[in-house]
Motif scaffolding. Structure first.
Motif, mmCIF file in Angstrom:
data_model
loop_
_atom_site.group_PDB
_atom_site.id
_atom_site.type_symbol
_atom_site.label_atom_id
_atom_site.label_comp_id
_atom_site.label_asym_id
_atom_site.label_seq_id
_atom_site.Cartn_x
_atom_site.Cartn_y
_atom_site.Cartn_z
ATOM 1 N N PRO A 104 0.807 -1.229 0.000
ATOM 2 C CA PRO A 104 0.000 0.000 0.000
ATOM 3 C C PRO A 104 0.831 1.266 0.000
ATOM 4 C CG PRO A 104 -0.861 -1.591 1.580
ATOM 5 C CD PRO A 104 0.454 -2.131 1.104
ATOM 6 N N ASP A 105 2.032 1.232 0.617
ATOM 7 C CA ASP A 105 2.851 2.434 0.714
ATOM 8 C C ASP A 105 3.851 2.563 -0.415
ATOM 9 O OD1 ASP A 105 1.534 3.111 2.997
ATOM 10 O OD2 ASP A 105 2.974 2.145 4.317
ATOM 11 N N ALA A 106 3.731 1.723 -1.429
ATOM 12 C CA ALA A 106 4.564 1.805 -2.638
ATOM 13 C C ALA A 106 6.038 1.666 -2.316
ATOM 14 C CB ALA A 106 4.302 3.111 -3.394
ATOM 15 N N TYR A 107 6.395 0.639 -1.548
ATOM 16 C CA TYR A 107 7.807 0.327 -1.334
ATOM 17 C C TYR A 107 8.303 -0.455 -2.552
ATOM 18 C CZ TYR A 107 7.375 1.556 3.589
ATOM 19 O OH TYR A 107 7.182 2.211 4.754
ATOM 20 N N PRO A 108 9.250 0.078 -3.314
ATOM 21 C CA PRO A 108 9.681 -0.647 -4.510
ATOM 22 C C PRO A 108 10.680 -1.756 -4.229
ATOM 23 C CG PRO A 108 10.860 1.418 -4.346
ATOM 24 C CD PRO A 108 9.914 1.378 -3.171
ATOM 25 N N ASP A 109 11.166 -1.883 -3.002
ATOM 26 C CA ASP A 109 12.237 -2.826 -2.702
ATOM 27 C C ASP A 109 11.747 -4.044 -1.933
ATOM 28 O OD1 ASP A 109 14.020 -1.035 -3.876
ATOM 29 O OD2 ASP A 109 14.224 0.072 -2.012
ATOM 30 N N THR A 110 10.463 -4.318 -1.968
ATOM 31 C CA THR A 110 9.905 -5.489 -1.321
ATOM 32 C C THR A 110 9.723 -6.573 -2.374
ATOM 33 O OG1 THR A 110 8.723 -4.080 0.244
ATOM 34 C CG2 THR A 110 8.021 -6.359 0.080
ATOM 35 N N ALA A 111 10.308 -7.745 -2.128
ATOM 36 C CA ALA A 111 10.288 -8.799 -3.142
ATOM 37 C C ALA A 111 10.225 -10.154 -2.451
ATOM 38 C CB ALA A 111 11.525 -8.717 -4.044
ATOM 39 N N ILE A 112 9.823 -11.155 -3.215
ATOM 40 C CA ILE A 112 9.792 -12.542 -2.770
ATOM 41 C C ILE A 112 10.621 -13.370 -3.739
ATOM 42 C CG2 ILE A 112 7.624 -12.929 -3.999
ATOM 43 C CD1 ILE A 112 6.954 -15.079 -1.969
ATOM 44 N N ASP A 113 11.370 -14.295 -3.203
ATOM 45 C CA ASP A 113 12.228 -15.138 -4.024
ATOM 46 C C ASP A 113 11.372 -16.158 -4.775
ATOM 47 O OD1 ASP A 113 14.381 -16.196 -5.169
ATOM 48 O OD2 ASP A 113 15.322 -16.957 -3.349
ATOM 49 N N ARG A 114 11.782 -16.511 -5.976
ATOM 50 C CA ARG A 114 11.022 -17.485 -6.766
ATOM 51 C C ARG A 114 10.958 -18.860 -6.096
ATOM 52 N NH1 ARG A 114 12.204 -16.652 -13.232
ATOM 53 N NH2 ARG A 114 11.863 -14.395 -13.330
ATOM 54 N N PRO A 115 12.062 -19.393 -5.533
ATOM 55 C CA PRO A 115 11.926 -20.667 -4.810
ATOM 56 C C PRO A 115 10.954 -20.601 -3.649
ATOM 57 C CG PRO A 115 14.223 -20.248 -5.336
ATOM 58 C CD PRO A 115 13.479 -19.002 -5.682
ATOM 59 N N ALA A 116 10.874 -19.460 -2.951
ATOM 60 C CA ALA A 116 9.912 -19.334 -1.856
ATOM 61 C C ALA A 116 8.477 -19.365 -2.378
ATOM 62 C CB ALA A 116 10.172 -18.039 -1.082
ATOM 63 N N LEU A 117 8.218 -18.664 -3.479
ATOM 64 C CA LEU A 117 6.879 -18.707 -4.074
ATOM 65 C C LEU A 117 6.561 -20.105 -4.580
ATOM 66 C CD1 LEU A 117 4.323 -17.287 -4.996
ATOM 67 C CD2 LEU A 117 5.521 -16.592 -7.077
ATOM 68 N N ALA A 118 7.542 -20.794 -5.155
ATOM 69 C CA ALA A 118 7.315 -22.169 -5.607
ATOM 70 C C ALA A 118 6.993 -23.087 -4.436
ATOM 71 C CB ALA A 118 8.551 -22.676 -6.361
ATOM 72 N N ALA A 119 7.623 -22.874 -3.275
ATOM 73 C CA ALA A 119 7.311 -23.686 -2.097
ATOM 74 C C ALA A 119 5.887 -23.442 -1.621
ATOM 75 C CB ALA A 119 8.312 -23.380 -0.985
ATOM 76 N N LEU A 120 5.432 -22.191 -1.668
ATOM 77 C CA LEU A 120 4.042 -21.898 -1.286
ATOM 78 C C LEU A 120 3.055 -22.587 -2.234
ATOM 79 C CD1 LEU A 120 4.267 -18.081 -0.449
ATOM 80 C CD2 LEU A 120 4.048 -19.982 1.159
ATOM 81 N N LEU A 121 3.312 -22.485 -3.521
ATOM 82 C CA LEU A 121 2.409 -23.115 -4.488
ATOM 83 C C LEU A 121 2.452 -24.635 -4.371
ATOM 84 C CD1 LEU A 121 3.233 -20.872 -7.572
ATOM 85 C CD2 LEU A 121 1.168 -20.805 -6.172
ATOM 86 N N HIS A 122 3.614 -25.198 -4.080
ATOM 87 C CA HIS A 122 3.726 -26.647 -3.917
ATOM 88 C C HIS A 122 2.904 -27.117 -2.724
ATOM 89 C CE1 HIS A 122 5.538 -30.512 -2.782
ATOM 90 N NE2 HIS A 122 5.869 -30.634 -4.052
ATOM 91 N N GLY A 123 2.978 -26.385 -1.616
ATOM 92 C CA GLY A 123 2.195 -26.768 -0.448
ATOM 93 C C GLY A 123 0.702 -26.650 -0.674
ATOM 94 N N ALA A 124 0.274 -25.594 -1.395
ATOM 95 C CA ALA A 124 -1.156 -25.433 -1.668
ATOM 96 C C ALA A 124 -1.675 -26.517 -2.594
ATOM 97 C CB ALA A 124 -1.412 -24.053 -2.269
#
Length: 332
Positions: free
Chosen positions: A212-232
């Motif tokens: 919401p505050d437009a922080y441009p330096d907030t990111a998620i690693d691709r392996p972390a996102l893949a782990a979330l999708l794998h668990g779901a």
């Protein structure tokens, strides 16, 4: 009484600020498990540039948690070191399953003054430290050697042998020589490579998160996102092995079907994938692709059999008219 300017200068080392930043990040994530936060700090006068790598617990709202870490690090660094953190880049590299939900920190830190919105390209840019260091080292060595030789000549000494040999070689070789063409081609390729490094953002393994505050330096690693999708996807009934591939524009989920209907399981996996992507709140939404492949032992579900009719209803065996037998050669 002396004025503040006459008392001297207070200098806070980068190492001390780094310890403060790492401790503040740990304070903002008290419910996490695993290794502590790691950071790097560059102090420029009254300002500090901060980079953090943290591990969060799962499940946790990534955008809100990272924003809380940034606000808490900024507040604690300003209070303890007297430095203004204009940029706090946070990278989430691991997600650890934990039993308890992530507790919140002080309300004063949770609701800080809103920062003004700023535009972002949607990609984190790499610092390119290796190529920059190599280019600076080569330039420093060349310029230093030339400067030393010029000083030697000005002081009455003969020029260095390497410079006279280079001048003699260049005077005897023209633009059409093979060695000159090869050297020019290598220099041109090196220049194009440096231009590409300067123009392209890099850090393709990180996906920026819209906050919401437009922080441009907030990111998620691709392996972390893949782990979330794998668990779901693994939590869907009937799904066996799951493979997830996260790309820059899309996400591909391949699931093996152990039992159940193919269409129903595919719809459930697609819904679970869309929920995870919506919770991550990526700045550039990814396009989900779900493929369900039945395993060799999979059998299609049996069709539903018609229910038996209750006794006394029309068409039931109890109310059916009994068969009439006719005696041969006479009436029934």
């Amino acid at each position: 009484m002396t004025t503040p300017g006459q008392r001297g200068t207070t200098t806070v080392a980068d190492r001390a600020v780094r310890r403060i930043v790492e401790r503040a990040a740990d304070e903002a994530t008290p419910g996490r498990t695993g290794r502590a936060a790691r950071g790097s700090v560059a102090v420029h006068g009254p300002r500090a540039q901060v980079r953090l790598t943290v591990g969060l617990g799962y499940p946790a709202p990534l955008a809100d948690t990272v924003r809380r870490v940034q606000d808490h690090v900024t507040e604690r660094t300003r209070h303890l070191a007297g430095l203004d953190v204009r940029r706090a880049a946070v990278t989430v590299d691991t997600l650890t399953v934990r039993a308890a939900p992530l507790p919140t920190v002080n309300a004063e830190v949770d609701e800080p003054a809103r920062r003004p919105s700023r535009r972002s390209s949607g990609r984190l840019r790499a610092s390119r430290r290796g190529p920059v260091a190599g280019l600076l080292l080569a330039a420093a060595l060349g310029c230093g050697a030339l400067a030393v030789d010029v000083v030697r000549v000005r002081t009455g000494r003969p020029p260095a042998a390497w410079r006279t040999a280079a001048v003699d070689w260049l005077s005897g070789h023209g633009p059409g020589d093979l060695s000159v063409l090869v050297g020019g081609s290598v220099a041109a390729l090196a220049g194009l490579w440096l231009l590409a490094l300067a123009a392209l953002p890099g850090r393709r393994k990180l996906l920026t998160v819209a906050t919401p505050d437009a922080y441009p330096d907030t990111a998620i690693d691709r392996p972390a996102l893949a782990a979330l999708l794998h668990g779901a996807a693994s939590g869907v009934a009937g799904v066996g092995a799951v493979r997830v591939r996260v790309r820059h524009r899309s996400v591909t989920v391949r699931a093996a079907l152990a039992f159940g209907a193919v269409e129903a399981v595919r719809d459930d996996v697609t819904a679970a994938t869309r929920r995870v992507l919506a919770d991550c709140a990526l700045r550039r939404p990814l396009r989900p692709r779900v493929r369900v492949r039945p395993e060799p032992t999979w059998r299609p579900p049996e069709p539903d059999l018609p229910k038996p009719r209750a006794a006394g209803t029309p068409g039931s065996p109890e109310t059916a008219e009994p068969a009439r037998f006719v005696r041969a050669g006479g009436d029934a």
